[in-house]
Design a protein around this motif. Structure first.
Motif, PDB file in Angstrom:
ATOM      1  N   PRO A   1       0.815  -1.230   0.000  1.00  0.00           N
ATOM      2  CA  PRO A   1       0.000   0.000   0.000  1.00  0.00           C
ATOM      3  C   PRO A   1       0.844   1.272   0.000  1.00  0.00           C
ATOM      4  O   PRO A   1       0.772   2.084   0.918  1.00  0.00           O
ATOM      5  N   LEU A   2       1.652   1.433  -1.017  1.00  0.00           N
ATOM      6  CA  LEU A   2       2.453   2.636  -1.192  1.00  0.00           C
ATOM      7  C   LEU A   2       2.058   3.312  -2.492  1.00  0.00           C
ATOM      8  O   LEU A   2       1.591   2.654  -3.421  1.00  0.00           O
ATOM      9  N   ALA A   3       2.271   4.616  -2.561  1.00  0.00           N
ATOM     10  CA  ALA A   3       1.966   5.370  -3.777  1.00  0.00           C
ATOM     11  C   ALA A   3       2.925   4.965  -4.895  1.00  0.00           C
ATOM     12  O   ALA A   3       4.050   4.517  -4.646  1.00  0.00           O
ATOM     13  N   ASP A   4       2.471   5.139  -6.129  1.00  0.00           N
ATOM     14  CA  ASP A   4       3.310   4.812  -7.290  1.00  0.00           C
ATOM     15  C   ASP A   4       4.631   5.576  -7.261  1.00  0.00           C
ATOM     16  O   ASP A   4       5.690   5.016  -7.572  1.00  0.00           O
ATOM     17  N   THR A   5       4.585   6.857  -6.878  1.00  0.00           N
ATOM     18  CA  THR A   5       5.812   7.652  -6.851  1.00  0.00           C
ATOM     19  C   THR A   5       6.765   7.155  -5.771  1.00  0.00           C
ATOM     20  O   THR A   5       7.982   7.166  -5.967  1.00  0.00           O
ATOM     21  N   THR A   6       6.235   6.706  -4.643  1.00  0.00           N
ATOM     22  CA  THR A   6       7.084   6.170  -3.577  1.00  0.00           C
ATOM     23  C   THR A   6       7.767   4.897  -4.047  1.00  0.00           C
ATOM     24  O   THR A   6       8.972   4.710  -3.835  1.00  0.00           O
ATOM     25  N   ILE A   7       7.018   4.024  -4.694  1.00  0.00           N
ATOM     26  CA  ILE A   7       7.597   2.785  -5.218  1.00  0.00           C
ATOM     27  C   ILE A   7       8.661   3.101  -6.264  1.00  0.00           C
ATOM     28  O   ILE A   7       9.752   2.532  -6.246  1.00  0.00           O
ATOM     29  N   TYR A   8       8.367   4.031  -7.158  1.00  0.00           N
ATOM     30  CA  TYR A   8       9.328   4.415  -8.197  1.00  0.00           C
ATOM     31  C   TYR A   8      10.613   4.959  -7.562  1.00  0.00           C
ATOM     32  O   TYR A   8      11.719   4.571  -7.952  1.00  0.00           O
ATOM     33  N   ASP A   9      10.472   5.851  -6.572  1.00  0.00           N
ATOM     34  CA  ASP A   9      11.654   6.411  -5.912  1.00  0.00           C
ATOM     35  C   ASP A   9      12.465   5.326  -5.207  1.00  0.00           C
ATOM     36  O   ASP A   9      13.697   5.331  -5.258  1.00  0.00           O
ATOM     37  N   MET A  10      11.775   4.390  -4.555  1.00  0.00           N
ATOM     38  CA  MET A  10      12.470   3.311  -3.867  1.00  0.00           C
ATOM     39  C   MET A  10      13.188   2.401  -4.867  1.00  0.00           C
ATOM     40  O   MET A  10      14.292   1.919  -4.596  1.00  0.00           O
ATOM     41  N   GLU A  11      12.574   2.169  -6.029  1.00  0.00           N
ATOM     42  CA  GLU A  11      13.239   1.381  -7.080  1.00  0.00           C
ATOM     43  C   GLU A  11      14.521   2.067  -7.538  1.00  0.00           C
ATOM     44  O   GLU A  11      15.553   1.418  -7.722  1.00  0.00           O
ATOM     45  N   GLN A  12      14.452   3.385  -7.716  1.00  0.00           N
ATOM     46  CA  GLN A  12      15.619   4.133  -8.183  1.00  0.00           C
ATOM     47  C   GLN A  12      16.762   4.085  -7.175  1.00  0.00           C
ATOM     48  O   GLN A  12      17.925   4.094  -7.552  1.00  0.00           O
ATOM     49  N   ARG A  13      16.415   4.036  -5.886  1.00  0.00           N
ATOM     50  CA  ARG A  13      17.432   3.963  -4.835  1.00  0.00           C
ATOM     51  C   ARG A  13      17.876   2.537  -4.558  1.00  0.00           C
ATOM     52  O   ARG A  13      18.760   2.304  -3.734  1.00  0.00           O
ATOM     53  N   GLY A  14      17.252   1.554  -5.199  1.00  0.00           N
ATOM     54  CA  GLY A  14      17.609   0.156  -4.988  1.00  0.00           C
ATOM     55  C   GLY A  14      16.998  -0.434  -3.722  1.00  0.00           C
ATOM     56  O   GLY A  14      17.482  -1.441  -3.217  1.00  0.00           O
TER      57      GLY A  14
ATOM     58  N   PHE B   1      13.683  -1.341  -3.482  1.00  0.00           N
ATOM     59  CA  PHE B   1      12.476  -2.074  -3.844  1.00  0.00           C
ATOM     60  C   PHE B   1      12.791  -2.896  -5.095  1.00  0.00           C
ATOM     61  O   PHE B   1      13.622  -2.484  -5.907  1.00  0.00           O
ATOM     62  N   PRO B   2      12.155  -4.050  -5.265  1.00  0.00           N
ATOM     63  CA  PRO B   2      12.405  -4.857  -6.475  1.00  0.00           C
ATOM     64  C   PRO B   2      12.143  -4.056  -7.757  1.00  0.00           C
ATOM     65  O   PRO B   2      11.186  -3.286  -7.833  1.00  0.00           O
ATOM     66  N   GLN B   3      13.006  -4.258  -8.731  1.00  0.00           N
ATOM     67  CA  GLN B   3      12.901  -3.527  -9.996  1.00  0.00           C
ATOM     68  C   GLN B   3      11.791  -4.103 -10.873  1.00  0.00           C
ATOM     69  O   GLN B   3      11.620  -5.304 -10.964  1.00  0.00           O
ATOM     70  N   ARG B   4      11.068  -3.210 -11.511  1.00  0.00           N
ATOM     71  CA  ARG B   4      10.064  -3.611 -12.500  1.00  0.00           C
ATOM     72  C   ARG B   4      10.765  -3.988 -13.795  1.00  0.00           C
ATOM     73  O   ARG B   4      11.924  -3.630 -14.001  1.00  0.00           O
ATOM     74  N   PHE B   5      10.071  -4.713 -14.631  1.00  0.00           N
ATOM     75  CA  PHE B   5      10.601  -4.979 -15.969  1.00  0.00           C
ATOM     76  C   PHE B   5       9.446  -4.981 -16.950  1.00  0.00           C
ATOM     77  O   PHE B   5       8.285  -5.093 -16.572  1.00  0.00           O
ATOM     78  N   TYR B   6       9.753  -4.804 -18.197  1.00  0.00           N
ATOM     79  CA  TYR B   6       8.740  -4.667 -19.243  1.00  0.00           C
ATOM     80  C   TYR B   6       8.554  -5.980 -19.984  1.00  0.00           C
ATOM     81  O   TYR B   6       9.508  -6.561 -20.471  1.00  0.00           O
TER      82      TYR B   6
ATOM     83  N   VAL C   1       8.965  -9.432  -4.655  1.00  0.00           N
ATOM     84  CA  VAL C   1       8.104  -8.553  -3.853  1.00  0.00           C
ATOM     85  C   VAL C   1       7.789  -9.216  -2.513  1.00  0.00           C
ATOM     86  O   VAL C   1       7.851  -8.577  -1.458  1.00  0.00           O
ATOM     87  N   GLU C   2       7.475 -10.508  -2.528  1.00  0.00           N
ATOM     88  CA  GLU C   2       7.182 -11.220  -1.282  1.00  0.00           C
ATOM     89  C   GLU C   2       8.407 -11.264  -0.377  1.00  0.00           C
ATOM     90  O   GLU C   2       8.292 -11.107   0.846  1.00  0.00           O
ATOM     91  N   ALA C   3       9.589 -11.450  -0.951  1.00  0.00           N
ATOM     92  CA  ALA C   3      10.823 -11.444  -0.161  1.00  0.00           C
ATOM     93  C   ALA C   3      11.063 -10.061   0.441  1.00  0.00           C
ATOM     94  O   ALA C   3      11.486  -9.940   1.601  1.00  0.00           O
ATOM     95  N   TRP C   4      10.784  -9.008  -0.319  1.00  0.00           N
ATOM     96  CA  TRP C   4      10.937  -7.636   0.177  1.00  0.00           C
ATOM     97  C   TRP C   4       9.988  -7.394   1.349  1.00  0.00           C
ATOM     98  O   TRP C   4      10.390  -6.825   2.376  1.00  0.00           O
TER      99      TRP C   4
END
Length: 94
Positions: free
Chosen positions: A23-36, A38-43, A56-59
């Motif tokens: 339950p985090l905002a999209d921008t919070t998740i994005y910022d956490m991904e950039q800082r390493g 949070f698990p990285q998204r992929f396309y 994500v479950e491990a995180w």
């Protein structure tokens, strides 16, 4: 004949499923991904973004463990007296 090991199936989740789990905002998740942090998204395609469910479950499990050990420092309580707009006025002492 020797049986071959079963291939591990890795499941991915889309954004709406991630929001249900985290339950985090999209921008919070994005910022956490950039800082390493949070698990990285992929396309999967140019318009389909997913996350690895096991990552994500491990995180989440790690966050729970760290929280139980009291290693997470909480944000300080803001001093409302220092606000530029709508400062809280102190009541006169009687």
């Amino acid at each position: 004949m020797k049986p071959q090991p079963e291939a591990t199936v890795r499941r991915s989740i889309r954004r709406h499923q991630l929001r249900e789990m985290v339950p985090l905002a999209d921008t919070t998740i994005y910022d956490m991904e950039q800082r390493g942090e949070f698990p990285q998204r992929f396309y999967l395609t140019s318009r389909c973004v997913v996350w690895d469910l096991s990552e994500v479950e491990a995180w989440l499990a790690e966050r729970r463990r760290v929280s139980h050990t009291k290693a997470v420092t909480r944000a300080p309580i803001p001093d409302v007296q220092l606000r530029k707009t709508r400062p809280i006025k102190r009541l006169a002492q009687a």
